[in-house]
Scaffold this motif. Structure first.
Motif, mmCIF file in Angstrom:
data_model
loop_
_atom_site.group_PDB
_atom_site.id
_atom_site.type_symbol
_atom_site.label_atom_id
_atom_site.label_comp_id
_atom_site.label_asym_id
_atom_site.label_seq_id
_atom_site.Cartn_x
_atom_site.Cartn_y
_atom_site.Cartn_z
ATOM 1 N N VAL A 56 -3.329 4.187 -14.077
ATOM 2 C CA VAL A 56 -3.041 3.133 -15.054
ATOM 3 C C VAL A 56 -4.015 3.305 -16.204
ATOM 4 C CG1 VAL A 56 -2.959 0.653 -15.509
ATOM 5 C CG2 VAL A 56 -2.188 1.536 -13.296
ATOM 6 N N ASP A 57 -3.503 3.575 -17.387
ATOM 7 C CA ASP A 57 -4.343 3.783 -18.571
ATOM 8 C C ASP A 57 -5.418 4.843 -18.323
ATOM 9 O OD1 ASP A 57 -2.926 1.833 -19.995
ATOM 10 O OD2 ASP A 57 -4.224 0.233 -19.257
ATOM 11 N N GLY A 58 -5.041 5.892 -17.613
ATOM 12 C CA GLY A 58 -5.954 7.009 -17.379
ATOM 13 C C GLY A 58 -6.846 6.878 -16.167
ATOM 14 N N ASP A 59 -6.845 5.726 -15.516
ATOM 15 C CA ASP A 59 -7.687 5.522 -14.335
ATOM 16 C C ASP A 59 -6.845 5.637 -13.059
ATOM 17 O OD1 ASP A 59 -9.987 5.000 -15.868
ATOM 18 O OD2 ASP A 59 -9.451 2.883 -16.073
ATOM 19 N N VAL A 60 -7.289 6.484 -12.137
ATOM 20 C CA VAL A 60 -6.581 6.642 -10.869
ATOM 21 C C VAL A 60 -6.790 5.394 -10.018
ATOM 22 C CG1 VAL A 60 -6.377 7.986 -8.746
ATOM 23 C CG2 VAL A 60 -6.798 9.157 -10.922
ATOM 24 N N VAL A 61 -5.696 4.753 -9.637
ATOM 25 C CA VAL A 61 -5.772 3.517 -8.845
ATOM 26 C C VAL A 61 -5.240 3.708 -7.433
ATOM 27 C CG1 VAL A 61 -5.662 2.012 -10.861
ATOM 28 C CG2 VAL A 61 -3.536 2.747 -9.762
ATOM 29 N N TRP A 62 -4.559 4.823 -7.203
ATOM 30 C CA TRP A 62 -3.958 5.089 -5.879
ATOM 31 C C TRP A 62 -3.861 6.595 -5.711
ATOM 32 C CZ3 TRP A 62 0.146 7.789 -3.987
ATOM 33 C CH2 TRP A 62 0.660 7.435 -2.727
ATOM 34 N N ARG A 63 -4.149 7.066 -4.493
ATOM 35 C CA ARG A 63 -4.089 8.508 -4.220
ATOM 36 C C ARG A 63 -3.514 8.722 -2.836
ATOM 37 N NH1 ARG A 63 -7.346 13.218 -2.614
ATOM 38 N NH2 ARG A 63 -7.251 14.789 -4.281
ATOM 39 N N THR A 106 -2.784 -9.251 6.238
ATOM 40 C CA THR A 106 -4.058 -9.650 5.634
ATOM 41 C C THR A 106 -5.272 -9.141 6.398
ATOM 42 O OG1 THR A 106 -3.945 -11.761 6.822
ATOM 43 C CG2 THR A 106 -3.065 -11.717 4.571
ATOM 44 N N ALA A 107 -5.061 -8.446 7.508
ATOM 45 C CA ALA A 107 -6.202 -7.839 8.205
ATOM 46 C C ALA A 107 -6.784 -6.687 7.405
ATOM 47 C CB ALA A 107 -5.772 -7.351 9.585
ATOM 48 N N LEU A 108 -6.026 -6.191 6.409
ATOM 49 C CA LEU A 108 -6.479 -5.075 5.576
ATOM 50 C C LEU A 108 -6.965 -5.599 4.228
ATOM 51 C CD1 LEU A 108 -3.543 -2.577 6.245
ATOM 52 C CD2 LEU A 108 -5.725 -2.754 7.457
ATOM 53 N N PRO A 109 -8.073 -5.055 3.698
ATOM 54 C CA PRO A 109 -8.557 -5.482 2.383
ATOM 55 C C PRO A 109 -7.666 -4.964 1.263
ATOM 56 C CG PRO A 109 -9.866 -3.637 3.183
ATOM 57 C CD PRO A 109 -8.931 -4.013 4.299
ATOM 58 N N ASP A 110 -7.788 -5.582 0.089
ATOM 59 C CA ASP A 110 -6.969 -5.198 -1.064
ATOM 60 C C ASP A 110 -7.491 -3.965 -1.782
ATOM 61 O OD1 ASP A 110 -5.203 -7.296 -0.706
ATOM 62 O OD2 ASP A 110 -6.382 -8.676 -1.933
ATOM 63 N N ALA A 111 -8.775 -3.656 -1.625
ATOM 64 C CA ALA A 111 -9.381 -2.556 -2.383
ATOM 65 C C ALA A 111 -10.366 -1.809 -1.493
ATOM 66 C CB ALA A 111 -10.088 -3.099 -3.620
ATOM 67 N N GLY A 112 -10.679 -0.565 -1.899
ATOM 68 C CA GLY A 112 -11.637 0.236 -1.154
ATOM 69 C C GLY A 112 -11.139 0.647 0.216
ATOM 70 N N LEU A 113 -9.814 0.766 0.364
ATOM 71 C CA LEU A 113 -9.204 1.030 1.658
ATOM 72 C C LEU A 113 -8.740 2.482 1.748
ATOM 73 C CD1 LEU A 113 -7.948 -0.120 4.343
ATOM 74 C CD2 LEU A 113 -5.869 -0.532 3.008
ATOM 75 N N THR A 114 -9.003 3.106 2.896
ATOM 76 C CA THR A 114 -8.437 4.414 3.207
ATOM 77 C C THR A 114 -7.558 4.269 4.435
ATOM 78 O OG1 THR A 114 -10.320 5.629 2.285
ATOM 79 C CG2 THR A 114 -8.918 6.800 3.839
ATOM 80 N N SER A 151 -5.532 6.382 -0.322
ATOM 81 C CA SER A 151 -6.748 5.704 -0.773
ATOM 82 C C SER A 151 -6.373 4.749 -1.899
ATOM 83 C CB SER A 151 -7.785 6.715 -1.272
ATOM 84 O OG SER A 151 -8.103 7.649 -0.261
ATOM 85 N N ALA A 152 -6.710 3.487 -1.720
ATOM 86 C CA ALA A 152 -6.391 2.466 -2.722
ATOM 87 C C ALA A 152 -7.680 1.998 -3.382
ATOM 88 C CB ALA A 152 -5.674 1.292 -2.079
ATOM 89 N N LEU A 199 0.811 -1.219 0.000
ATOM 90 C CA LEU A 199 0.000 0.000 0.000
ATOM 91 C C LEU A 199 0.843 1.266 0.000
ATOM 92 C CD1 LEU A 199 -2.916 1.221 0.362
ATOM 93 C CD2 LEU A 199 -2.448 1.155 2.833
ATOM 94 N N SER A 200 1.937 1.267 0.718
ATOM 95 C CA SER A 200 2.753 2.470 0.879
ATOM 96 C C SER A 200 3.798 2.640 -0.217
ATOM 97 C CB SER A 200 3.449 2.443 2.250
ATOM 98 O OG SER A 200 4.167 1.227 2.416
ATOM 99 N N TYR A 201 4.017 1.635 -1.060
ATOM 100 C CA TYR A 201 5.104 1.708 -2.039
ATOM 101 C C TYR A 201 4.910 2.823 -3.078
ATOM 102 C CZ TYR A 201 8.847 0.114 -5.136
ATOM 103 O OH TYR A 201 9.988 0.054 -5.899
ATOM 104 N N PRO A 202 3.708 3.048 -3.620
ATOM 105 C CA PRO A 202 3.558 4.147 -4.589
ATOM 106 C C PRO A 202 3.952 5.511 -4.021
ATOM 107 C CG PRO A 202 1.702 2.650 -4.770
ATOM 108 C CD PRO A 202 2.469 2.234 -3.549
ATOM 109 N N HIS A 203 3.783 5.694 -2.709
ATOM 110 C CA HIS A 203 4.227 6.968 -2.120
ATOM 111 C C HIS A 203 5.717 7.165 -2.342
ATOM 112 C CE1 HIS A 203 4.655 10.289 0.802
ATOM 113 N NE2 HIS A 203 5.800 9.694 1.091
#
Length: 285
Positions: free
Chosen positions: A137-144, A231-239, A100-101, A65-69
Motif C-alpha cells: 500500500v503506497d509502496g509499503d509491504v503490508v502482507w507477504r 480473535t485468538a490471533l493478533p491483528d499485526a505482527g503475525l506469522t 506474514s501480516a 488474513l488469507s484473503y490477499p493470497h
C-alpha cells in the motif's frame, strides 16, 4: 535483468489450467528472473462477503488474513505457466504456505501485488520452489506470502524435508470444532476464488490426475482454521504457517484441535477419527 509481466486484471485461471493440461510439464533449467505485477487492486466487496461465508470468517472493516493470497494466486499461476518455468503446473502440489501480516489491511485500501519465484531445490519426490507474493500500500509491504510448490519427478531421497513442529502441545486437547465437507466443497470455493483446478472440482476430473475423488483446496482448509481461531490471533505482527499433510477427500468429516500459548497457537486439522493429519498450522507473534 528482471523481466516484469504486468497484468491489468486478474489472469484467467480456467485458461491457464486448460493450457497447462495441453502443454504438459515445465522446462528444464533455473527459475526465470521475472516478476508478475498487478497494481491498483481494489477489493470486490461482494466477493469478499462470499469468501467469508464459504470459509467461516466474520465480515469486518479489514481483510481476513488469507484473503490477499486469493488475490495473488492468479499471478502465481500465470508466472508458473510461463514456458521457461522449471516446475510443471499440472499436478503441482502445494506443500506449505507462510503468511506474514505487518498490519491489518482495510477493505477500502488499494493494493499493489508483486509475485516472483525463488529457492529452487530438490525434494525427495522431485523439485520444489517458493513462490513469493507481496501486497503493498503506497509502496509499503503490508502482507507477504510464501507458497512452496512441488513438481513430482526424479526422486532425491537425501533431500532435507521440512517438517511441522512437534504436536506434543496438542496431546491433551481432545475436542474442537468438527466440519462436514460435502462433495461440492471444491466447487463452492472455486466460485469465490476462481481456482477451478480439476483436482478440486469433481471426481471425474480429479481421477485422470491421480486422485480417486475431488480434494479440498489446501487454502480453503487453511482458511477454515484461521477463521475458527478468530480473535485468538493478533491483528499485526503475525506469522502464520501451514504444512499440508494429506489431502482432504470430498466428501469428508474433519476436526480441528488447537493448543494456545502466550505467543503461539498450534493447530491440527485431522480426520474425525484422528488417524489422518490433513494440515498442521502454527501461528506465532
Amino acid at each position: 535483468m528482471t523481466r516484469e509481466i504486468t497484468f491489468e486484471a486478474a489472469p484467467d485461471l480456467k485458461r491457464i489450467y486448460a493450457t497447462a493440461l495441453v502443454t504438459g510439464r515445465g522446462a528444464a533449467g533455473p527459475l526465470p528472473d521475472a516478476r508478475a505485477v498487478r497494481r491498483g487492486v481494489r477489493v470486490d466487496v461482494e466477493n469478499l462477503v462470499d469468501y467469508a461465508r464459504v470459509c467461516g470468517f466474520t465480515v469486518g472493516a479489514t481483510l481476513p488474513l488469507s484473503y490477499p493470497h486469493m488475490l495473488a494466486f492468479p499471478l502465481q499461476m500465470a508466472l508458473m505457466s510461463e514456458r521457461d518455468f522449471p516446475l510443471g503446473l499440472t499436478g503441482a502440489l502445494h506443500l506449505q504456505n507462510v503468511i506474514s501480516a505487518t498490519r491489518p489491511i482495510a477493505v477500502e485500501e488499494t493494493l499493489d501485488f508483486t509475485v516472483w519465484a525463488e529457492n529452487l531445490r530438490s525434494h525427495r519426490r522431485g523439485q520444489q520452489a517458493d513462490v513469493v507474493s507481496e501486497a503493498s500500500v503506497d509502496g509499503d509491504v503490508v502482507w507477504r506470502g510464501v507458497s512452496t510448490y512441488l513438481s513430482k519427478g526424479t526422486e532425491h531421497p537425501d533431500a532435507e524435508p521440512s517438517e511441522p513442529p512437534s504436536l506434543e502441545p496438542l496431546k491433551n486437547v481432545a475436542t474442537g470444532p468438527m466440519w462436514r465437507l460435502g462433495e461440492g466443497t471444491g466447487r463452492r470455493y472455486a466460485r469465490v476464488s476462481g481456482d477451478w483446478n480439476p483436482i478440486h472440482v469433481h471426481a471425474l476430473t480429479a481421477r485422470p490426475l491421480g486422485f480417486p475423488t475431488a480434494i479440498a483446496h489446501g487454502m480453503y482448509s487453511y482458511a477454515r482454521v484461521v477463521a475458527a481461531l478468530g480473535t485468538a490471533l493478533p491483528d499485526a505482527g503475525l506469522t502464520s504457517r501451514v504444512w499440508f499433510r494429506k489431502p482432504v477427500r470430498l466428501p469428508s468429516t474433519v476436526r480441528l484441535r488447537s493448543a494456545f500459548g502466550p505467543d503461539r497457537v498450534l493447530s491440527v486439522l485431522a480426520g474425525v477419527k484422528g488417524d489422518i493429519e490433513h494440515a498442521v498450522v502454527e501461528h506465532t507473534w
